[in-house]
Design an enzyme around this catalytic site. Structure first.
Site, PDB file in Angstrom:
ATOM      1  N   ASN A 174       0.809  -1.212  -0.106  1.00 50.41           N
ATOM      2  CA  ASN A 174       0.090  -0.075   0.052  1.00 50.41           C
ATOM      3  C   ASN A 174       0.767   1.164  -0.051  1.00 50.41           C
ATOM      4  O   ASN A 174       0.535   2.349  -0.662  1.00 50.41           O
ATOM      5  CB  ASN A 174      -0.938  -0.042   1.267  1.00 50.41           C
TER       6      ASN A 174
ATOM      7  N   HIS B 147       0.834  -8.779  -0.421  1.00 43.78           N
ATOM      8  CA  HIS B 147       1.121  -7.765   0.524  1.00 43.78           C
ATOM      9  C   HIS B 147       0.290  -7.776   1.810  1.00 43.78           C
ATOM     10  O   HIS B 147       0.735  -7.838   2.967  1.00 43.78           O
ATOM     11  CB  HIS B 147       1.170  -6.369   0.129  1.00 43.78           C
TER      12      HIS B 147
ATOM     13  N   HIS C 271      -5.056  -3.667  10.613  1.00 46.23           N
ATOM     14  CA  HIS C 271      -5.449  -4.325   9.264  1.00 46.23           C
ATOM     15  C   HIS C 271      -6.489  -5.666   9.361  1.00 46.23           C
ATOM     16  O   HIS C 271      -6.263  -6.550   8.489  1.00 46.23           O
ATOM     17  CB  HIS C 271      -4.328  -4.663   8.389  1.00 46.23           C
TER      18      HIS C 271
HETATM   19 FE   LIG Z   1       1.475  -2.217   4.203  1.00 46.58          FE
END
Ligand SMILES: [Fe+2]
Ligand SMILES: *[C@@H]1O[C@H](CO)[C@@H](O)[C@H](O)[C@H]1NC(C)=O
Ligand SMILES: *[C@@H]1O[C@H](CO)[C@@H](O)[C@H](O)[C@H]1NC(C)=O
Ligand SMILES: *[C@@H]1O[C@H](CO)[C@@H](O)[C@H](O)[C@H]1NC(C)=O
Ligand SMILES: *[C@@H]1O[C@H](CO)[C@@H](O)[C@H](O)[C@H]1NC(C)=O
Ligand SMILES: *[C@@H]1O[C@H](CO)[C@@H](O)[C@H](O)[C@H]1NC(C)=O
Length: 463
Positions: A229, A314, A324
């Site tokens: 990201n 990722h 996350h």
């Molecule tokens: Fe990341």
């Protein structure tokens, strides 16, 4: 190797954990708390090489599908200079020459140096090559060793790092990787390279510093790139709306060799491994280019030729930290049945700044109405490993969901790297190494048994 048994107090604590949760082990190792800070611009690791127009930020990656080509990339600052690479094998004095191309880009008010990419082809397998860049001005010389010919019983050692950044901890991670006696031959990098986007205006000077920082490894052995990201750099407030602009200019990968239409998802064969790189931040739903590519790609993997099927991405699908949390869920729903069908051996991800290893589990029975939505043991499923603990400035993820889910075999919030050491078609030895230990210490380890050739349950918790 079991540091728990060294202390009676620890044993009591472990018993407490076991009674509390259904899952595997949450390490009781508590890392010394200290701030994670970026190395200042004048640090030794960021030094610009001396000499007029000297090549800097030199890096290599695999340049074709089978390991007989290498992409050499570097930056010159004073003028474009030459995009030529001179190269010669250890046992030959005859220098060969390949021509590359030069490019530049602007990001807000930053203008890049001259970025060179040159693919050198038709290399011999298993051979040490020297190469030189900066022809005509300041020439710098490096070397690499090509992999052995693709084949089922070729041993090969991969290093694993993710979310590296450029803090003092990042430097410690890289140093531990370099000093590890298991000697990684190629790095599988799991995304989030520089964290330059954390600086005002995404200060791209921090891409240059990162390039100089990691040169000491990546000029000598390929790093296989995955986009994270922090590579997106979508900044409409700065007038920057093309995702991955900086990353795509600086880091080339051989995506066309695997018939991919974009550099964010692709595959390579290397020794006895087939490596598929996916993009968590490109469209992956049905009918998208990435979906269509993966659907056609998986049946191409010939386990008689490359027994080890490894996937890099990722964003993790199985993650029991409160960071996350469930971000990987939509991609898991799309692709997990394929991973089970094609018996992927292991999936490596980054993103969560900690370490976690799963059991072999799948969660593919759910169909919206049947209520069957819990991960179950599955001998055809991959092991999922999160290794986003490279040491970037955002610091560690320490907050975990409790109790530890049954699918989670081991988790710990420490910085480190890992090694995946393929011995032959049936066995690979995996180990994770935390930065606070000596270079040879293994904090977590396991023997992987190949899902195609030796699909025996290797999980300690299955006994
Ligand atoms: Fe990341
Ligand atoms: C870019 O703009 C910022 C302020 O917006 C300024 O501080 C910086 O010096 C500028 N950089 C360049 C290379 O002009
Ligand atoms: C980074 O690590 C290298 C190798 O251990 C060391 O020589 C160097 O001084 C370190 N630099 C910084 C800024 O910590
Ligand atoms: C798979 O690889 C083996 C070993 O290289 C080869 O003999 C076989 O023909 C390949 N199979 C297919 C379907 O390509
Ligand atoms: C850990 O995460 C949970 C869930 O997001 C939150 O409720 C809790 O406050 C967090 N704990 C700490 C110590 O930050
Ligand atoms: C594969 O490697 C493992 C671990 O080194 C070893 O025990 C096994 O005997 C090897 N298999 C073959 C067929 O050589």
């Amino acid at each position: 190797m079991d540091f728990l048994s060294s202390s009676a107090a620890a044993v009591v604590l472990l018993a407490f954990y076991l009674s509390l949760c259904n899952g595997g082990k949450t390490s009781i190792y508590v890392r010394k708390v200290e701030k994670t800070v970026d190395m200042p611009l004048h640090s030794d690791v960021f030094r610009v090489p001396s000499g007029y127009n000297a090549p800097q930020q030199v890096h290599i990656t695999q340049g074709d599908h089978v390991g007989k080509a290498v992409i050499v990339s570097w930056v010159t600052e004073d003028e474009p200079g030459s995009s030529t690479v001179l190269y010669w094998s250890e046992n030959s004095k005859q220098k060969k020459k390949a021509e590359g191309k030069v490019t530049t880009y602007k990001f807000y008010n930053y203008t890049s140096g001259y970025i060179h990419h040159c693919t050198i082809r038709n290399l011999e397998y298993n051979t040490k090559y020297y190469y030189a860049v900066g022809v005509g001005h300041t020439t710098r010389k490096f070397w690499f060793t090509t992999p052995p010919e693709v084949g089922p019983d070729v041993p090969y050692t991969f290093g694993l790092m993710g979310d590296l950044g450029q803090s003092f901890d990042s430097n410690s991670t890289l140093t531990h990787y370099e000093q590890n006696p298991l000697k990684g031959q190629t790095v599988l990098f799991l995304g989030d390279l520089t964290y330059a986007d954390r600086y005002p205006n995404h200060d791209n000077v921090r891409w240059d510093t990162w390039g100089r920082f990691v040169e000491r490894s990546v000029a000598y052995q390929p790093w296989i790139w995955t986009a994270g990201n922090h590579e997106i750099d979508f900044a409409p407030e700065l007038g920057e709306t093309k995702p991955f602009k900086t990353y795509a200019h600086r880091y080339h990968v051989p995506y066309q060799a695997s018939k991919s239409s974009a550099p964010f998802w692709y595959s390579i064969k290397r020794a006895s491994a087939y490596i598929i790189v996916l993009s968590s931040y490109s469209a992956y739903g049905k009918y998208t280019p990435q979906y269509q590519w993966l659907e056609e790609e998986l049946p191409k993997v010939n386990r008689s030729e490359t027994p080890w099927l490894i996937v890099l991405m990722h964003c993790p699908w199985y993650n029991s930290y409160n960071y996350h949390y469930m971000e990987g869920e939509t991609m898991r729903v799309m692709y997990e049945p394929w991973f089970v069908q094609y018996k992927v051996d292991v999936v490596f991800a980054g993103h969560v700044h900690a370490y976690e290893r799963s059991e072999r589990v799948s969660n593919i029975a759910y169909n919206v109405v049947n209520g069957i939505c819990t991960p179950v043991k599955d001998p055809s499923a991959p092991v999922y490993i999160t290794i986003g603990d490279g040491g970037n400035l955002e610091g560690l993820a320490t907050n975990m969901t409790e109790p530890q889910p049954a699918y989670s075999a081991y988790r710990e919030a420490s910085f480190g790297h890992a090694i995946f050491d393929i011995k032959n078609r049936t066995h690979a030895y995996y180990s994770w190494h935390r930065n606070h230990d000596g270079f040879a210490v293994e904090a977590d380890s396991m023997w992987f048994f190949n899902r195609f050739w030796h699909p025996v349950d290797e999980s300690p918790s299955s006994h």
